[in-house]
Design an enzyme around this catalytic site. Structure first.
Site, PDB file in Angstrom:
ATOM      1  N   TRP A   1      27.744  35.095   7.659  1.00 27.56           N
ATOM      2  CA  TRP A   1      26.610  34.957   7.227  1.00 27.56           C
ATOM      3  C   TRP A   1      26.189  35.537   5.860  1.00 27.56           C
ATOM      4  O   TRP A   1      25.093  35.357   5.382  1.00 27.56           O
ATOM      5  CB  TRP A   1      25.831  35.826   8.120  1.00 27.56           C
ATOM      6  CG  TRP A   1      26.587  37.287   8.183  1.00 27.56           C
ATOM      7  CD1 TRP A   1      27.443  37.534   9.385  1.00 27.56           C
ATOM      8  CD2 TRP A   1      26.490  38.341   7.338  1.00 27.56           C
ATOM      9  NE1 TRP A   1      28.057  38.878   9.184  1.00 27.56           N
ATOM     10  CE2 TRP A   1      27.577  39.327   7.938  1.00 27.56           C
ATOM     11  CE3 TRP A   1      26.101  38.615   6.148  1.00 27.56           C
ATOM     12  CZ2 TRP A   1      27.820  40.499   7.263  1.00 27.56           C
ATOM     13  CZ3 TRP A   1      26.397  39.892   5.491  1.00 27.56           C
ATOM     14  CH2 TRP A   1      27.142  40.791   5.948  1.00 27.56           C
ATOM     15  N   ASN A   2      27.098  36.133   5.378  1.00 26.87           N
ATOM     16  CA  ASN A   2      26.846  36.776   3.774  1.00 26.87           C
ATOM     17  C   ASN A   2      26.516  35.885   2.791  1.00 26.87           C
ATOM     18  O   ASN A   2      25.690  36.242   1.844  1.00 26.87           O
ATOM     19  CB  ASN A   2      27.772  37.678   3.447  1.00 26.87           C
ATOM     20  CG  ASN A   2      29.324  37.046   3.078  1.00 26.87           C
ATOM     21  OD1 ASN A   2      29.534  35.862   3.408  1.00 26.87           O
ATOM     22  ND2 ASN A   2      29.990  38.124   2.344  1.00 26.87           N
TER      23      ASN A   2
ATOM     24  N   HIS B   1      28.930  28.676  12.583  1.00 21.23           N
ATOM     25  CA  HIS B   1      28.376  29.535  11.752  1.00 21.23           C
ATOM     26  C   HIS B   1      28.277  30.703  12.406  1.00 21.23           C
ATOM     27  O   HIS B   1      28.167  30.579  13.495  1.00 21.23           O
ATOM     28  CB  HIS B   1      27.209  28.886  10.712  1.00 21.23           C
ATOM     29  CG  HIS B   1      27.057  29.291   9.396  1.00 21.23           C
ATOM     30  ND1 HIS B   1      27.474  30.661   8.979  1.00 21.23           N
ATOM     31  CD2 HIS B   1      26.912  28.622   8.158  1.00 21.23           C
ATOM     32  CE1 HIS B   1      27.077  30.686   7.796  1.00 21.23           C
ATOM     33  NE2 HIS B   1      26.906  29.658   7.367  1.00 21.23           N
TER      34      HIS B   1
ATOM     35  N   GLY C   1      35.902  35.257   6.951  1.00 19.84           N
ATOM     36  CA  GLY C   1      35.270  36.121   7.823  1.00 19.84           C
ATOM     37  C   GLY C   1      36.000  37.593   8.079  1.00 19.84           C
ATOM     38  O   GLY C   1      36.879  37.944   7.194  1.00 19.84           O
ATOM     39  N   SER C   2      36.083  38.327   9.161  1.00 17.91           N
ATOM     40  CA  SER C   2      36.634  39.320   9.284  1.00 17.91           C
ATOM     41  C   SER C   2      38.015  39.213   9.982  1.00 17.91           C
ATOM     42  O   SER C   2      38.376  38.089  10.247  1.00 17.91           O
ATOM     43  CB  SER C   2      36.065  40.389  10.421  1.00 17.91           C
ATOM     44  OG  SER C   2      36.134  39.758  11.674  1.00 17.91           O
TER      45      SER C   2
ATOM     46  N   GLU D   1      40.073  33.412   4.810  1.00 14.01           N
ATOM     47  CA  GLU D   1      39.372  34.100   3.773  1.00 14.01           C
ATOM     48  C   GLU D   1      38.709  35.554   4.400  1.00 14.01           C
ATOM     49  O   GLU D   1      37.794  35.260   5.116  1.00 14.01           O
ATOM     50  CB  GLU D   1      38.263  33.200   3.097  1.00 14.01           C
ATOM     51  CG  GLU D   1      38.953  32.096   2.453  1.00 14.01           C
ATOM     52  CD  GLU D   1      39.636  32.402   1.333  1.00 14.01           C
ATOM     53  OE1 GLU D   1      39.416  33.461   0.562  1.00 14.01           O
ATOM     54  OE2 GLU D   1      39.985  31.341   0.401  1.00 14.01           O
ATOM     55  N   LEU D   2      39.512  36.494   4.240  1.00 13.65           N
ATOM     56  CA  LEU D   2      39.198  37.642   5.149  1.00 13.65           C
ATOM     57  C   LEU D   2      38.635  38.802   4.207  1.00 13.65           C
ATOM     58  O   LEU D   2      38.363  38.493   3.163  1.00 13.65           O
ATOM     59  CB  LEU D   2      40.485  38.140   6.163  1.00 13.65           C
ATOM     60  CG  LEU D   2      41.124  36.946   6.810  1.00 13.65           C
ATOM     61  CD1 LEU D   2      42.171  37.359   7.613  1.00 13.65           C
ATOM     62  CD2 LEU D   2      39.876  36.073   7.637  1.00 13.65           C
TER      63      LEU D   2
ATOM     64  N   CYS E   1      32.782  40.313   0.231  1.00 13.55           N
ATOM     65  CA  CYS E   1      34.261  40.548   0.420  1.00 13.55           C
ATOM     66  C   CYS E   1      34.973  40.967  -0.920  1.00 13.55           C
ATOM     67  O   CYS E   1      35.572  41.613  -0.907  1.00 13.55           O
ATOM     68  CB  CYS E   1      35.101  39.052   1.010  1.00 13.55           C
ATOM     69  SG  CYS E   1      34.577  37.616  -0.101  1.00 13.55           S
TER      70      CYS E   1
ATOM     71  N   GLU F   1      37.318  48.709   5.522  1.00 13.34           N
ATOM     72  CA  GLU F   1      36.482  48.212   4.449  1.00 13.34           C
ATOM     73  C   GLU F   1      34.720  48.724   5.057  1.00 13.34           C
ATOM     74  O   GLU F   1      34.569  48.599   6.056  1.00 13.34           O
ATOM     75  CB  GLU F   1      36.564  46.678   4.548  1.00 13.34           C
ATOM     76  CG  GLU F   1      35.465  45.913   3.764  1.00 13.34           C
ATOM     77  CD  GLU F   1      35.716  44.310   4.205  1.00 13.34           C
ATOM     78  OE1 GLU F   1      35.650  44.007   5.367  1.00 13.34           O
ATOM     79  OE2 GLU F   1      35.371  43.435   3.133  1.00 13.34           O
TER      80      GLU F   1
HETATM   81  P1  NAP Z   1      33.257  37.851  11.599  1.00 13.89           P
HETATM   82  O1  NAP Z   1      32.565  38.754  12.660  1.00 13.89           O
HETATM   83  O2  NAP Z   1      34.610  37.606  11.529  1.00 13.89           O
HETATM   84  O3  NAP Z   1      32.417  36.529  11.746  1.00 13.89           O
HETATM   85  C1  NAP Z   1      32.703  35.405  10.780  1.00 13.89           C
HETATM   86  C2  NAP Z   1      32.671  34.313  11.415  1.00 13.89           C
HETATM   87  O4  NAP Z   1      33.946  34.254  12.700  1.00 13.89           O
HETATM   88  C3  NAP Z   1      31.223  34.188  12.283  1.00 13.89           C
HETATM   89  O5  NAP Z   1      31.066  32.799  12.644  1.00 13.89           O
HETATM   90  C4  NAP Z   1      31.706  34.566  13.539  1.00 13.89           C
HETATM   91  O6  NAP Z   1      30.900  34.285  14.825  1.00 13.89           O
HETATM   92  C5  NAP Z   1      32.998  34.047  13.849  1.00 13.89           C
HETATM   93  N1  NAP Z   1      33.945  34.767  14.800  1.00 13.89           N
HETATM   94  C6  NAP Z   1      34.142  36.005  15.109  1.00 13.89           C
HETATM   95  N2  NAP Z   1      35.181  36.128  15.976  1.00 13.89           N
HETATM   96  C7  NAP Z   1      35.355  34.820  16.522  1.00 13.89           C
HETATM   97  C8  NAP Z   1      36.202  34.613  17.590  1.00 13.89           C
HETATM   98  N3  NAP Z   1      36.948  35.285  18.339  1.00 13.89           N
HETATM   99  N4  NAP Z   1      36.239  33.296  17.676  1.00 13.89           N
HETATM  100  C9  NAP Z   1      35.750  32.120  16.879  1.00 13.89           C
HETATM  101  N5  NAP Z   1      34.950  32.626  16.200  1.00 13.89           N
HETATM  102  C10 NAP Z   1      34.557  34.015  15.665  1.00 13.89           C
HETATM  103  O7  NAP Z   1      32.937  38.519  10.041  1.00 13.89           O
HETATM  104  P2  NAP Z   1      31.824  39.196   9.586  1.00 13.89           P
HETATM  105  O8  NAP Z   1      32.183  40.675   9.910  1.00 13.89           O
HETATM  106  O9  NAP Z   1      30.482  38.862  10.205  1.00 13.89           O
HETATM  107  O10 NAP Z   1      31.663  38.894   7.826  1.00 13.89           O
HETATM  108  C11 NAP Z   1      32.068  40.024   7.291  1.00 13.89           C
HETATM  109  C12 NAP Z   1      33.593  39.816   6.734  1.00 13.89           C
HETATM  110  O11 NAP Z   1      33.876  38.623   6.340  1.00 13.89           O
HETATM  111  C13 NAP Z   1      34.075  40.949   5.979  1.00 13.89           C
HETATM  112  O12 NAP Z   1      35.236  41.627   6.269  1.00 13.89           O
HETATM  113  C14 NAP Z   1      34.417  40.277   4.493  1.00 13.89           C
HETATM  114  O13 NAP Z   1      35.165  40.871   3.803  1.00 13.89           O
HETATM  115  C15 NAP Z   1      34.512  38.826   5.208  1.00 13.89           C
HETATM  116  N6  NAP Z   1      34.324  37.989   3.950  1.00 13.89           N
HETATM  117  C16 NAP Z   1      35.579  37.408   3.398  1.00 13.89           C
HETATM  118  C17 NAP Z   1      35.303  36.260   2.355  1.00 13.89           C
HETATM  119  C18 NAP Z   1      36.454  35.699   1.715  1.00 13.89           C
HETATM  120  O14 NAP Z   1      36.259  34.773   1.020  1.00 13.89           O
HETATM  121  N7  NAP Z   1      37.695  36.329   1.794  1.00 13.89           N
HETATM  122  C19 NAP Z   1      33.903  35.923   2.177  1.00 13.89           C
HETATM  123  C20 NAP Z   1      32.908  36.592   2.801  1.00 13.89           C
HETATM  124  C21 NAP Z   1      33.023  37.511   3.653  1.00 13.89           C
HETATM  125  P3  NAP Z   1      29.628  35.285  15.482  1.00 13.89           P
HETATM  126  O15 NAP Z   1      28.712  35.318  14.123  1.00 13.89           O
HETATM  127  O16 NAP Z   1      29.009  34.414  16.366  1.00 13.89           O
HETATM  128  O17 NAP Z   1      30.267  36.396  15.571  1.00 13.89           O
END
Ligand code: NAP
Length: 474
Positions: free
Chosen positions: A131-132, A156, A207-208, A229-230, A263, A360
């Site tokens: 979402w960010n 998304h 994501g995470s 990309e975590l 991130c 983080e």
């Molecule tokens: P997240 O919980 O992993 O969510 C990211 C996406 O993954 C969402 O669409 C989420 O869906 C989905 N998701 C989560 N668990 C899943 C699973 N078990 N199966 C399928 N889909 C799944 O990440 P967040 O915490 O919202 O985002 C922040 C993180 O992203 C931070 O750690 C940040 O550093 C990282 N990030 C990295 C980058 C990069 O380019 N390296 C860029 C931006 C952010 P739901 O929303 O439905 O849970």
């Protein structure tokens, strides 16, 4: 899981979206697979033209897109506007350069005939995004893969469904064929089912680590390629001869941009002792100048966090850090507004046993460390399970670059703000993930690098060295 837009400034439920059915997922896979077959026959150039149309449509609808993004996840309208324009820039760049990058590459060989690598599409991809940066995260994967001819299914984040749907609609309106990007409100199980499906050839996740592990393991079990990309805990290193005016100007922006929910945000400031006090003082001064308020109001300079849960989780992390000995130099006080605001906060005295040292914090929290040698700065920068990006400020940029090259991350910026531009590769190492998005590297992430060796007839004296010859019967 519910897909909902809840405005984090007003806490109002704006819109709810029903989950996709399995039947809808099946239809999307079928449409994607059929489109893949069509894309194979289409010249890349034609998709370049459509991608330029997408960029124009994004610009035409920029105000609408920016507002929707701010209402979805709360970021400042000016930041949403910047993100929307960046998406158009990315689309234009891949439209301009994709065809050239995807041309066959000749390779010198001792084989008989000529050899080349052709760059082919691989098939339908599953894209999972956070979402960010609701639009930019889509475009980083969409633009290069559209040029290649890989149709995409998008899952998304559950809190940015409006932005996701708007971008998918714009792509369609701009002339991309149905199935180029299908936005779906999928459950985690449906994401896994899609990855397991033989029509899907790869998955890209931003994501995470939690999300990354789930998607990468489903893909790994099914032998499918992924890019990840975590998270990150990027260092911002200030050397003893750095220009402190520049440092002060950049440091607060590098942490508070997007309310710190980025991130590559500078989460760890690593500062040489001779400039440490000045650094902390000026960071404090700049953090104290930001003004919380309605993110749609151009006078607001710090936006709410994206959800109530995100704010509560961050508060827990700060409380634990303080309990473990961190000193609050600035912030960590409530903001008297109904939205999900977190006061920009500076922590010092974070030792290796403090959870804040290793975890983080995805919000406006700057942790500052004092070091007495450059070697200590490099070691501290590398003492992290993450390896995404970083910043180094140095009096001499050549020397800054030498320090940058010793930092174990995927990208470092010297005497500069952090850029994300289509021509620059984006990605990390260690637990920050693998693979790269954007640039030529991102263009090739899900490409079949197909070798074709072409001769008029075989040369019996040149049969792949002695190997083939010796195994042949006399
Ligand atoms: P997240 O919980 O992993 O969510 C990211 C996406 O993954 C969402 O669409 C989420 O869906 C989905 N998701 C989560 N668990 C899943 C699973 N078990 N199966 C399928 N889909 C799944 O990440 P967040 O915490 O919202 O985002 C922040 C993180 O992203 C931070 O750690 C940040 O550093 C990282 N990030 C990295 C980058 C990069 O380019 N390296 C860029 C931006 C952010 P739901 O929303 O439905 O849970």
């Amino acid at each position: 899981m519910a897909y909902q837009t809840v405005n984090p400034y007003t806490n109002e439920l704006v819109k709810e979206y029903p989950n996709a059915t399995d039947q809808q997922l099946e239809e999307a896979l079928k449409t994607g697979q059929n489109l893949y077959e069509e894309f194979k026959k289409q010249p890349v150039k034609e998709r370049g033209e459509i991608l330029h149309n997408i960029a124009s449509k994004i610009r035409e609808k920029a105000d609408e897109l920016a507002r929707a993004c701010t209402i979805d996840m709360g970021k400042l309208l000016t930041e949403s506007q910047g993100e929307v324009e960046l998406c158009a820039v990315i689309a234009d760049w891949f439209a301009d350069h994709g065809e050239e990058m995807l041309k066959p590459e000749e390779i010198e060989t001792t084989a008989t005939g000529t050899a080349e690598i052709q760059h082919h599409a691989t098939g339908v991809l599953m894209m999972v995004e956070p979402w960010n940066f609701p639009y930019y995260q889509i475009m980083r994967v969409f633009a290069p893969n559209f040029m290649v001819g890989n149709p995409m299914i998008l899952k998304h984040a559950s809190n940015t469904p409006t932005s996701a749907q708007m971008m998918a609609d714009i792509i369609l309106e701009a002339g991309a064929p149905k199935g180029s990007l299908t936005n779906m409100f999928l459950t985690y199980d449906q994401v896994t089912a899609a990855i397991e499906d033989p029509r899907v050839q790869g998955a890209a996740l931003t994501g995470s680590e939690r999300g990354g592990e789930a998607v990468a393991s489903a893909a790994g079990k099914n032998l499918k390629k992924t890019t990840m990309e975590l998270g990150g805990m990027d260092p911002f290193v200030v050397l003893d001869d750095a220009d402190m005016d520049d440092v002060a100007d950049i440091a607060w922006r590098s942490r508070l941009y997007n309310t710190g929910q980025e991130c590559t945000s500078s989460k760890r400031f690593i500062v040489m002792e001779n400039v440490y006090d000045e650094f902390v003082e000026r960071l404090k001064e700049n953090f104290s100048k930001v003004k919380a308020g309605d993110p749609l109001d151009p006078n607001t300079t710090i936006a709410p966090m994206n959800t109530k849960k995100a704010k509560e989780d961050l508060q827990k992390q700060v409380d634990e850090a303080v309990k473990a000995g961190a000193e609050v130099v600035y912030g960590n006080e409530p903001i008297d507004l109904p939205g999900q605001f977190f006061m920009p906060t500076i922590l010092t005295n974070v030792d290796r046993d403090n959870p804040a040292y290793t975890t983080e914090m995805f919000g406006p929290i700057g942790v500052v460390y004092k070091v007495s040698t450059e070697q200590e700065a490099i070691e501290l920068a590398n003492d992290s399970s993450y390896g995404l990006g970083g910043v180094v400020f140095a009096g001499d940029s050549e020397h800054g670059a030498e320090v940058a090259s010793q930092i174990e991350t995927g990208m470092v910026f010297v005497n500069n703000f952090r850029y994300s531009l289509p021509e620059l590769p984006f990605g990390g190492v260690k637990r920050s993930g693998y693979g790269r998005e954007m640039s030529r590297l991102g263009q090739m992430a899900f490409v079949n690098e197909k070798l074709i060796v072409k001769a008029d007839k075989p040369d019996m004296n040149n049969l792949a060295g002695g190997l083939v010859a010796s195994s042949n019967p006399e």
